[in-house]
Design an enzyme around this catalytic site. Structure first.
Site: not given
Length: 551
Positions: A43, A112, A148
């Site tokens: 990430e 994200k 994540c």
């Protein structure tokens, strides 16, 4: 339709803000993965993670985008495509994003969705949440790229599966905690069970301020079996193989590294956290006070293992209260480690301050004031050496002491970093014993005993007055640490803690000591986060605090 893919997992150690350096690390990993179809990175690998408020600078965002475009252009050479994380400004919003770089361009970008805002995470301050994503198409394979936190709840993976994803590649910046490995694996298994999709978990490795990332990336097959496991605590580029079977794409294999656990992981975290903090901040080495006690002995061992003995300067600063045993123990410890060692007495400073303050103090008797002057004379000495030679001061206090304020501001608390900041005293003893029996992977220090047995066996003492021991001021450390863990990690009440076998008065006393020491902890140096609730990053209490709990 593609039936086979070779996917490289690039578990690398970026530096926050070093966009050019991070891009070069990506290039080196791509060269190492030559022959793979795709290389997957952690990430925000281009910016480094976590970038905090640095990511709000438009110039920094532009630098990341330019580096991404340069990397994208290089994929026109027919080599591996790249899946790279970076901050992505778009239409007045800023996203934590992943870009698929293939065929000379950014072929796809995904944002994200779930932004963590707890513990050490503060992403809602700096990023905007993305819309629910669909998979990206790569070589006719539909790949879901949840980032994540997007796999810590089921919604994003469920959306990807419903939109035809055939596999999941998950870039992560997941910091180490002592129980984190099992938690990550269980979360990933849940997503595989729910979606029926294989999953590759790609994690960052390295230290960034208080955080340390352990890597330990892994791949799960559709059947939840572990198909690949990368090592913890070291950079690694590993090739995994994927094939289409009757049920769709699945991982057929990759490297299987052995895992660490327990004290090994804690020691490795301290070692890597210190190494990256010193090296990324360009210090030539560290200087620390070696007292003959266990905290400074273990800190010195970690420093030598992290940096090598030639970059560690140990200083014994005796006072009239320093025992011969402490002098002998400190010399034995530093001799075993091979670091440099010198003695600088603080007795002249004690005399100077005593004379300077005599008229101001009048006829008041000696108390902790004179003890603190000793600690501050030592702090001043170490800071002077740091200023003169450039070495960073490594402070040596542990979590038990910092919890209850058993430390001196501008004295033993002064320094640039503290590897024991999140380590309770009982764990300090366990780590010293472990290191005497083990030499960690990647350690630059010697094998064998590095913490003398007498340092482990003798009662801990600050040696600021005659015949002083820590237990004159504190409960026994096994009881103290259990109470502190209940208060800090678990937020239990006095009654709940007392039910574990502790006296109510003792629990209340420790609670008060913990609360009133908050002002000291706000001024403490950073240190490696190891537990669920480290001071500074996780546990943030008010300094002015009138609540004292209820029995």
């Amino acid at each position: 339709m593609t039936d086979r893919l070779s996917i490289a997992i690039a578990q690398i150690d970026p530096t926050v803000g070093d966009v050019a350096g991070n891009a070069d690390r990506i290039r080196r990993a791509r060269a190492e993965a030559r022959g793979a179809d795709l290389v997957v990175f952690p990430e925000l690998v281009l910016s480094g993670y976590p970038p905090e408020d640095l990511v709000l600078k438009p110039d920094f965002q532009e630098a990341c985008r330019e580096a991404c475009e340069a990397l994208a252009a290089e994929t026109a050479d027919g080599g591996p495509a790249l899946l790279v994380g970076l901050p992505w400004p778009e239409d007045g919003r800023l996203y934590n994003a992943v870009a698929l770089l293939d065929g000379g361009e950014a072929a796809a970008v995904r944002h994200k969705v779930l932004l963590p805002n707890y513990g050490v995470f503060d992403e809602k301050r700096v990023f905007d949440p993305g819309e629910m994503p669909g998979p990206v198409s790569f070589r006719d394979v539909r790949i879901g790229v949840p980032i994540c936190e997007d796999i810590w709840q089921p919604a994003v993976v469920e959306c990807l599966e419903e939109n035809g994803a055939e596999m999941l590649l998950v870039p992560n910046g997941s910091p180490f905690e002592t129980t984190k490995d099992d938690i990550r694996l269980n979360i990933a298994v849940e997503r595989v069970v729910e979606s029926g999709l294989p999953l590759a978990y790609v994690n960052q490795v390295g230290g960034q301020d208080e955080l340390v990332f352990d890597g330990a990336s892994f791949v799960l097959g559709r059947d939840r079996a572990l198909r690949a496991q990368l090592p913890a605590w070291t950079e690694s580029v590993a090739i995994t193989r994927w094939e289409r079977g009757a049920d769709g794409m699945d991982c057929t294999g990759g490297p299987m590294a052995e895992g660490n656990d327990g004290l090994s992981d804690i020691y490795s975290a301290m070692m890597l956290g210190l190494r990256d903090y010193v090296n990324k901040n360009c210090f030539p080495g560290v200087v620390l006070g070696l007292s003959g006690g266990i905290d400074s002995a273990l800190s010195a061992a970690v420093a030598v293992d992290a940096l090598g003995p030639e970059r560690v300067r140990c200083v014994m600063m005796p006072s009239p209260y320093t025992s011969q045993a402490s002098l002998d123990d400190a010399l034995e410890a530093v001799t075993a480690l091979g670091a440099s060692y010198e003695t600088i007495s603080i007795e002249p400073a004690m005399g100077a301050f005593g004379g300077m303050l005599a008229s101001a103090f009048g006829n008041r008797g000696e108390d902790t004031t004179e003890e603190n002057i000793q600690a501050r004379a030592r702090g001043l000495t170490l800071m002077a050496l740091s200023n003169k030679f450039g070495h960073m001061v490594l402070s040596t206090g542990n979590k038990s002491e910092m919890s209850v304020g058993y430390a001196t501001l501008y004295g033993d608390m002064c320094g640039g970093y503290n590897v024991l900041k999140d380590v309770y005293k009982t764990t300090v003893f366990a780590l010293a014993d472990w290191r005497n029996r083990n030499r960690p992977e990647g350690a630059l220090g010697p094998a064998g005993r590095v913490v003398p047995q007498n340092i482990i066996d003798k009662p801990p003492s600050a040696e600021l007055r005659p015949d002083q021991t820590d237990q004159d001021s504190l409960p026994p450390y096994d009881a103290l640490d259990d109470i502190l863990e209940c208060l800090i990690e678990d937020e239990l009440s006095v009654a709940e803690i007392a039910a574990r076998g502790h006296g109510v008065e003792t629990v209340e006393r420790v609670w008060r000591m913990l609360d009133i020491a908050e002002y000291k902890r706000r001024q403490a140096p950073p240190g490696v986060k190891l537990t669920r609730r480290a001071f500074g990053r996780d546990r943030r209490y008010p300094i002015v605090n009138g609540y004292r709990g209820r029995v």
